[in-house]
Write an enzyme that holds these catalytic residues in place. Structure first.
Site, PDB file in Angstrom:
ATOM      1  N   SER A  58       0.835  -1.202   0.000  1.00  0.00           N
ATOM      2  CA  SER A  58       0.000   0.000   0.000  1.00  0.00           C
ATOM      3  C   SER A  58       0.864   1.244   0.000  1.00  0.00           C
ATOM      4  CB  SER A  58      -0.920   0.019   1.220  1.00  0.00           C
ATOM      5  OG  SER A  58      -1.671   1.222   1.230  1.00  0.00           O
ATOM      6  N   LYS A  95      -4.511  -6.276   3.621  1.00  0.00           N
ATOM      7  CA  LYS A  95      -4.502  -5.173   2.649  1.00  0.00           C
ATOM      8  C   LYS A  95      -5.926  -4.814   2.225  1.00  0.00           C
ATOM      9  CE  LYS A  95      -3.461  -2.211  -0.527  1.00  0.00           C
ATOM     10  NZ  LYS A  95      -3.181  -2.590  -1.890  1.00  0.00           N
ATOM     11  N   HIS A 122      -7.441  -2.805   4.938  1.00  0.00           N
ATOM     12  CA  HIS A 122      -6.835  -1.475   4.825  1.00  0.00           C
ATOM     13  C   HIS A 122      -7.588  -0.642   3.789  1.00  0.00           C
ATOM     14  CE1 HIS A 122      -4.320   1.250   2.426  1.00  0.00           C
ATOM     15  NE2 HIS A 122      -3.661   1.529   3.529  1.00  0.00           N
ATOM     16  N   ASN A 123      -7.846  -1.248   2.612  1.00  0.00           N
ATOM     17  CA  ASN A 123      -8.523  -0.508   1.556  1.00  0.00           C
ATOM     18  C   ASN A 123      -9.966  -0.185   1.924  1.00  0.00           C
ATOM     19  OD1 ASN A 123      -6.101  -0.960   0.258  1.00  0.00           O
ATOM     20  ND2 ASN A 123      -7.037  -1.467  -1.690  1.00  0.00           N
ATOM     21  N   GLU A 160      -9.783   2.712   4.081  1.00  0.00           N
ATOM     22  CA  GLU A 160      -9.457   3.828   3.183  1.00  0.00           C
ATOM     23  C   GLU A 160     -10.727   4.366   2.517  1.00  0.00           C
ATOM     24  OE1 GLU A 160      -7.482   3.880  -1.193  1.00  0.00           O
ATOM     25  OE2 GLU A 160      -6.249   2.951   0.374  1.00  0.00           O
TER      26      GLU A 160
END
Length: 466
Positions: free
Chosen positions: A128, A182, A185-186, A189
């Site tokens: 990332s 990940k 995480h997105n 986000e």
């Protein structure tokens, strides 16, 4: 001529940046791209780093250019392209050569690829930070067998972002654990970006602020507890001028947001895990709605434009800052809650404090809050983040601001789906007796599903047939 220490396939934006990062940190790297001209252009424009880069024209040449035991990073589009590349590459490799998928893979695909690899070395790592992060230091989330990670950890930690001297790269767990982290995480986000966009909408449409004032507000917030990469760039985006027209840049951008699917994957998986992430779900829905420009225009023509203007006595910038603070905490709490659920479900023992540390620099959601989140998760990884003393105090101080902002936005026709969902989550999580008893009664009435009684026992039925 000495051989390269690592290889890389795929010289698109992210692959090229990552290859330069590896070379810049003193490692010799061999590269290959399906289009040979791209490979040679990349090498020709690498400047002083070209001496550490070996361009190759075939997969066979790439393999021969790397020292044994080999490690090769794949930076190709997620999906079938990864499987095709592995199928083409694996017959050329020795049994101890390592393939590393560093693209935006769905973690279920990474699980399958790891199982298909068997004893053959394979890693799936989440990377990332966008192009800048890939070039100068991303956040790296590793998944696969620990000994395979350890083989390349010296390179991956060297190229990763650093926070107070600590590399933002670590091993998360077996198989697709890195790509799963990940994906979450997105998802965070998505929600963080959506909440910022909603606050921008309130400043623009509700308070009538121009782009300069909005940019200045974000820049001020970036010096306080909301300090983060997304707040920083939001201020810069708001302040930018279109070189073609001289208008504010935001005023010439179509209000339809794209997505690559990772947020959607997070929401789908959350449903499978029964992990509540309403703010993230709302952010994904908001992006889907943003693409329906013609339908939204028809709705405005039919129902009329919303009133929008909010009297300044009803809203202050301090209130907006507090609302965004509360929303951000609740969004992260949901994300870490989902990671904890997956850790139990898949037997990964995901290291929540280390995940927070990995996200402190390099990645898109890097934020001043993550230091405190890492500490809170280190104290008690099983506790919902909103119940950690630091964040409990922040929510006590700011949840009324979130409520005020959501209420005023609703009264004035300004959509705030992520902030509203965050508030609903907060209220649900602090209500000991909710309303699911009515749902259980309904289910028993039409389907005889039974229910538990507060005075004990399960499998009870109501007097609906009497």
């Amino acid at each position: 001529m000495s051989k390269a220490q690592i290889g890389l396939i795929g010289l698109g934006t992210m692959g090229a940046a990552l290859a330069l990062n590896i070379a810049d940190n003193g490692f010799d790297i061999a590269v290959w791209n399906r289009t040979t001209a791209t490979t040679h252009k990349f090498h020709d424009t690498a400047g002083d780093l070209a001496a550490r880069i070996t361009p190759t024209d075939t997969l066979e040449a790439l393999v021969q250019a790397i020292a044994k035991p080999r490690a090769i990073i794949l930076m190709v589009p997620a999906g079938q392209a990864v499987d095709d590349q592995i199928d083409a590459l694996r017959p050329l490799l020795d049994d101890d050569d390592l393939i590393i998928d560093a693209g935006n893979a769905n973690f279920h695909d990474t699980n399958r690829r790891a199982r298909d690899a068997g004893d053959l070395p394979f890693l799936g790592i989440g990377v990332s930070g966008g192009e800048e992060g890939a070039r100068f230091g991303p956040s790296i989330m590793g998944g696969g067998k620990r000994d395979h990670w350890d083989r390349v950890a010296p390179i991956l930690t060297a190229i990763a972002a650093k926070h107070d001297g600590t590399a933002c790269a670590t091993w998360m767990g077996e198989e697709g654990a890195g790509h799963f982290v990940k994906a979450v995480h997105n998802g965070i986000e998505y929600a963080d970006m959506q909440m910022i966009a909603e606050v921008y909408g309130i400043m623009r449409d509700g308070l009538g602020m121009d782009n300069t004032a909005i940019g200045d507000t974000f820049a001020t917030w970036d010096k306080g507890p909301l300090q983060s990469y997304l707040i920083e760039i939001s201020g810069k985006v708001a302040a930018a001028t279109d070189p073609k027209t001289g208008q504010p840049m935001l005023d010439v951008i179509v209000d339809a947001a794209g997505q690559k699917g990772t947020g959607r994957w997070t929401v789908i998986e959350a449903q499978h895990l029964a992990a509540p992430i309403p703010a993230i779900e709302a952010a994904v829905v908001a992006r889907n709605l943003s693409s329906q420009k013609e339908t939204r225009a028809a709705g405005e023509a039919l129902f009329g434009a919303a009133p929008h203007h909010i009297p300044h006595d009803n809203m202050s910038l301090d209130t907006l800052e507090g609302a965004l603070m509360a929303g951000k905490i609740l969004c992260y709490a949901q994300g870490f809650g989902m990671i904890a659920k997956a850790s139990d479900e898949f037997g990964w023992a995901l290291p929540l404090p280390e995940i927070a540390k990995v996200w402190r620099a390099g990645c898109i959601i890097r934020s001043a809050m993550l230091d405190d989140m890492a500490s809170a998760l280190g104290d008690d990884a099983d506790r919902n983040l909103m119940f950690a003393p630091k964040f409990t105090d922040l929510l006590k101080s700011n949840h009324d601001d979130l409520r005020r902002v959501v209420a005023q936005a609703a009264l004035h026709g300004i959509a705030t789906p992520a902030l509203s969902s965050g508030l609903a989550y907060f209220d649900a999580m602090r209500t000991e007796r909710g309303t699911a008893n009515m749902i259980q009664g309904q289910r028993d009435f039409f389907g005889a599903h039974g229910f538990e009684r507060i005075d004990g026992g399960s499998g009870h039925h109501g007097p609906w047939g009497d």
